[in-house]
Motif scaffolding. Structure first.
Motif, PDB file in Angstrom:
ATOM      1  N   GLY A 100      14.040 -47.621 -42.370  1.00 31.10           N
ATOM      2  CA  GLY A 100      14.996 -48.522 -41.710  1.00 31.10           C
ATOM      3  C   GLY A 100      15.981 -47.664 -41.931  1.00 31.10           C
ATOM      4  O   GLY A 100      16.847 -47.680 -41.076  1.00 31.10           O
ATOM      5  N   ASN A 101      15.870 -46.342 -41.922  1.00 33.12           N
ATOM      6  CA  ASN A 101      17.128 -45.215 -41.171  1.00 33.12           C
ATOM      7  C   ASN A 101      16.395 -44.263 -40.700  1.00 33.12           C
ATOM      8  O   ASN A 101      17.509 -42.742 -41.033  1.00 33.12           O
ATOM      9  N   SER A 102      15.520 -44.364 -39.680  1.00 33.45           N
ATOM     10  CA  SER A 102      15.017 -42.753 -38.862  1.00 33.45           C
ATOM     11  C   SER A 102      16.592 -43.048 -38.257  1.00 33.45           C
ATOM     12  O   SER A 102      16.433 -44.154 -37.440  1.00 33.45           O
ATOM     13  N   ARG A 103      17.168 -41.781 -37.625  1.00 29.27           N
ATOM     14  CA  ARG A 103      18.436 -41.414 -38.147  1.00 29.27           C
ATOM     15  C   ARG A 103      18.320 -41.792 -35.675  1.00 29.27           C
ATOM     16  O   ARG A 103      19.229 -42.131 -34.652  1.00 29.27           O
ATOM     17  N   ASN A 104      16.697 -41.313 -34.900  1.00 31.33           N
ATOM     18  CA  ASN A 104      16.373 -41.303 -34.089  1.00 31.33           C
ATOM     19  C   ASN A 104      16.266 -42.622 -33.689  1.00 31.33           C
ATOM     20  O   ASN A 104      16.169 -42.877 -32.328  1.00 31.33           O
ATOM     21  N   VAL A 105      16.158 -43.786 -34.173  1.00 30.42           N
ATOM     22  CA  VAL A 105      15.492 -44.802 -34.080  1.00 30.42           C
ATOM     23  C   VAL A 105      16.376 -45.799 -34.200  1.00 30.42           C
ATOM     24  O   VAL A 105      16.958 -46.449 -32.893  1.00 30.42           O
ATOM     25  N   LEU A 106      17.876 -45.770 -34.709  1.00 31.52           N
ATOM     26  CA  LEU A 106      18.886 -45.503 -35.296  1.00 31.52           C
ATOM     27  C   LEU A 106      19.155 -45.498 -33.813  1.00 31.52           C
ATOM     28  O   LEU A 106      20.294 -47.018 -33.464  1.00 31.52           O
ATOM     29  N   ALA A 107      19.709 -44.341 -33.349  1.00 34.58           N
ATOM     30  CA  ALA A 107      20.283 -44.294 -32.391  1.00 34.58           C
ATOM     31  C   ALA A 107      20.255 -45.146 -30.947  1.00 34.58           C
ATOM     32  O   ALA A 107      20.501 -44.917 -29.998  1.00 34.58           O
ATOM     33  N   ALA A 108      18.367 -44.736 -31.210  1.00 34.75           N
ATOM     34  CA  ALA A 108      18.043 -46.023 -29.607  1.00 34.75           C
ATOM     35  C   ALA A 108      18.035 -47.375 -29.839  1.00 34.75           C
ATOM     36  O   ALA A 108      18.761 -48.048 -28.555  1.00 34.75           O
ATOM     37  N   LEU A 109      18.996 -47.924 -31.151  1.00 36.25           N
ATOM     38  CA  LEU A 109      18.754 -49.134 -30.912  1.00 36.25           C
ATOM     39  C   LEU A 109      20.586 -49.261 -30.946  1.00 36.25           C
ATOM     40  O   LEU A 109      20.527 -50.205 -30.407  1.00 36.25           O
ATOM     41  N   VAL A 137      14.251 -33.232 -24.831  1.00 33.24           N
ATOM     42  CA  VAL A 137      15.378 -33.948 -24.929  1.00 33.24           C
ATOM     43  C   VAL A 137      15.422 -32.686 -26.861  1.00 33.24           C
ATOM     44  O   VAL A 137      16.615 -33.144 -27.179  1.00 33.24           O
ATOM     45  N   ALA A 138      15.263 -33.204 -27.798  1.00 33.37           N
ATOM     46  CA  ALA A 138      14.758 -32.128 -28.468  1.00 33.37           C
ATOM     47  C   ALA A 138      15.767 -30.788 -28.456  1.00 33.37           C
ATOM     48  O   ALA A 138      16.216 -30.141 -29.413  1.00 33.37           O
ATOM     49  N   ASN A 139      15.099 -30.624 -27.728  1.00 36.91           N
ATOM     50  CA  ASN A 139      15.303 -28.699 -27.513  1.00 36.91           C
ATOM     51  C   ASN A 139      16.856 -29.040 -27.216  1.00 36.91           C
ATOM     52  O   ASN A 139      17.619 -27.969 -27.397  1.00 36.91           O
ATOM     53  N   ASP A 140      16.988 -29.883 -26.243  1.00 39.53           N
ATOM     54  CA  ASP A 140      18.638 -29.625 -25.326  1.00 39.53           C
ATOM     55  C   ASP A 140      19.422 -30.772 -26.058  1.00 39.53           C
ATOM     56  O   ASP A 140      21.221 -30.171 -25.994  1.00 39.53           O
ATOM     57  N   TYR A 141      18.661 -31.634 -26.959  1.00 36.56           N
ATOM     58  CA  TYR A 141      19.690 -32.483 -27.754  1.00 36.56           C
ATOM     59  C   TYR A 141      19.787 -32.316 -29.150  1.00 36.56           C
ATOM     60  O   TYR A 141      20.884 -33.081 -29.684  1.00 36.56           O
ATOM     61  N   GLY A 142      18.755 -32.148 -29.938  1.00 34.93           N
ATOM     62  CA  GLY A 142      18.650 -32.378 -31.254  1.00 34.93           C
ATOM     63  C   GLY A 142      17.488 -33.667 -30.986  1.00 34.93           C
ATOM     64  O   GLY A 142      17.677 -34.636 -29.935  1.00 34.93           O
ATOM     65  N   TYR A 143      16.449 -33.193 -32.303  1.00 36.47           N
ATOM     66  CA  TYR A 143      15.592 -34.236 -32.398  1.00 36.47           C
ATOM     67  C   TYR A 143      15.942 -35.491 -32.109  1.00 36.47           C
ATOM     68  O   TYR A 143      15.791 -37.037 -31.985  1.00 36.47           O
ATOM     69  N   ASP A 144      17.094 -35.816 -33.474  1.00 31.64           N
ATOM     70  CA  ASP A 144      17.806 -37.434 -33.448  1.00 31.64           C
ATOM     71  C   ASP A 144      18.184 -38.089 -31.724  1.00 31.64           C
ATOM     72  O   ASP A 144      18.108 -39.779 -31.726  1.00 31.64           O
ATOM     73  N   HIS A 145      17.999 -37.470 -30.833  1.00 27.54           N
ATOM     74  CA  HIS A 145      18.250 -38.021 -29.122  1.00 27.54           C
ATOM     75  C   HIS A 145      16.803 -38.596 -28.656  1.00 27.54           C
ATOM     76  O   HIS A 145      17.116 -38.789 -27.549  1.00 27.54           O
ATOM     77  N   VAL A 146      15.950 -38.534 -29.153  1.00 24.06           N
ATOM     78  CA  VAL A 146      15.096 -37.969 -28.257  1.00 24.06           C
ATOM     79  C   VAL A 146      14.487 -39.829 -27.988  1.00 24.06           C
ATOM     80  O   VAL A 146      13.311 -39.683 -26.949  1.00 24.06           O
ATOM     81  N   PHE A 147      14.715 -40.637 -28.798  1.00 24.16           N
ATOM     82  CA  PHE A 147      14.609 -42.182 -28.309  1.00 24.16           C
ATOM     83  C   PHE A 147      15.873 -42.588 -27.913  1.00 24.16           C
ATOM     84  O   PHE A 147      15.783 -43.216 -26.561  1.00 24.16           O
TER      85      PHE A 147
END
Length: 204
Positions: A125-134, A94-104
């Motif tokens: 409270g600002n990790s972008r990949n965690v925010l995207a998951a929520l 996922v990190a390779n294909d979409y970027g690390y912000d999307h791994v979760f």
């Protein structure tokens, strides 16, 4: 070679800071209870708890998922809980294909259903990949939980329930997270065991 630090004083200072943070968590009892009740409802309904975070928060995700799937203090059925931090093939693909912000977020999209609980752990409270998951979890009808530090960050305003450990020291925040995680596991496990006992009694 003599140490430049006085170890007793160094340890005492860390222990005192830790104790002050843990004492201050008393202000979070209502939030912790709301999270415990949401997780318990989900698990009793056959839903699951998903966890995600980076670095030490990834380790906490794995730790707490393991407590639910395995056992915390009592014998009971295993409970469905998944750390989204463990599958290196998924994470790297996922990190390779979409970027690390999307791994979760991508895993939430694939695994989460309405009624699940998704926990994002981030000391800032600002990790972008965690925010995207929520954000993805909310769109799917999951109950969202943020484990953060004192400032709360963007996650505190996004999640249904936000546990904000009152410290800006990353180590102290992580220590607060694991204590609260253990309390949640204890509560949930006791509730599940009581439910199983009640069901067994009703069946007789």
């Amino acid at each position: 070679m003599p140490s430049p630090l006085n170890m007793p004083d160094f340890f005492a200072e860390a222990a005192a800071e830790h104790a002050a943070v843990i004492d201050a968590l008393s202000s979070q009892h209502e939030v912790l209870e709301a999270i415990a009740e949401a997780m318990t409802r989900a698990l009793l309904a056959g839903k699951k708890v998903l966890w995600c975070g980076n670095g030490g928060s990834a380790a906490d995700s794995q730790h707490l998922a393991a407590e639910l799937v395995g056992r915390f203090r009592r014998e009971r059925r295993g409970m469905p809980s998944i750390a989204l931090t463990t599958d290196t093939s998924i994470l790297t693909a996922v990190a390779n294909d979409y970027g690390y912000d999307h791994v979760f977020r991508r895993q939430v999209e694939a695994l989460c259903v309405a009624g699940d609980v998704v926990v994002g752990i981030s000391t800032s409270g600002n990790s972008r990949n965690v925010l995207a998951a929520l954000e993805e979890a909310r769109s799917l009808g999951a109950f969202t939980v943020a484990f953060t530090g004192a400032e709360g960050g963007a996650m505190a305003g996004l999640a249904d329930a936000a546990l904000c450990v009152p410290s800006k020291n990353t180590a102290r925040v992580q220590e607060g997270h694991i204590l609260c995680g253990h309390v949640l596991c204890d509560w949930i496990e006791l509730a599940i065991c009581r439910s199983q006992t009640a069901e067994s009694g009703a069946a007789r």
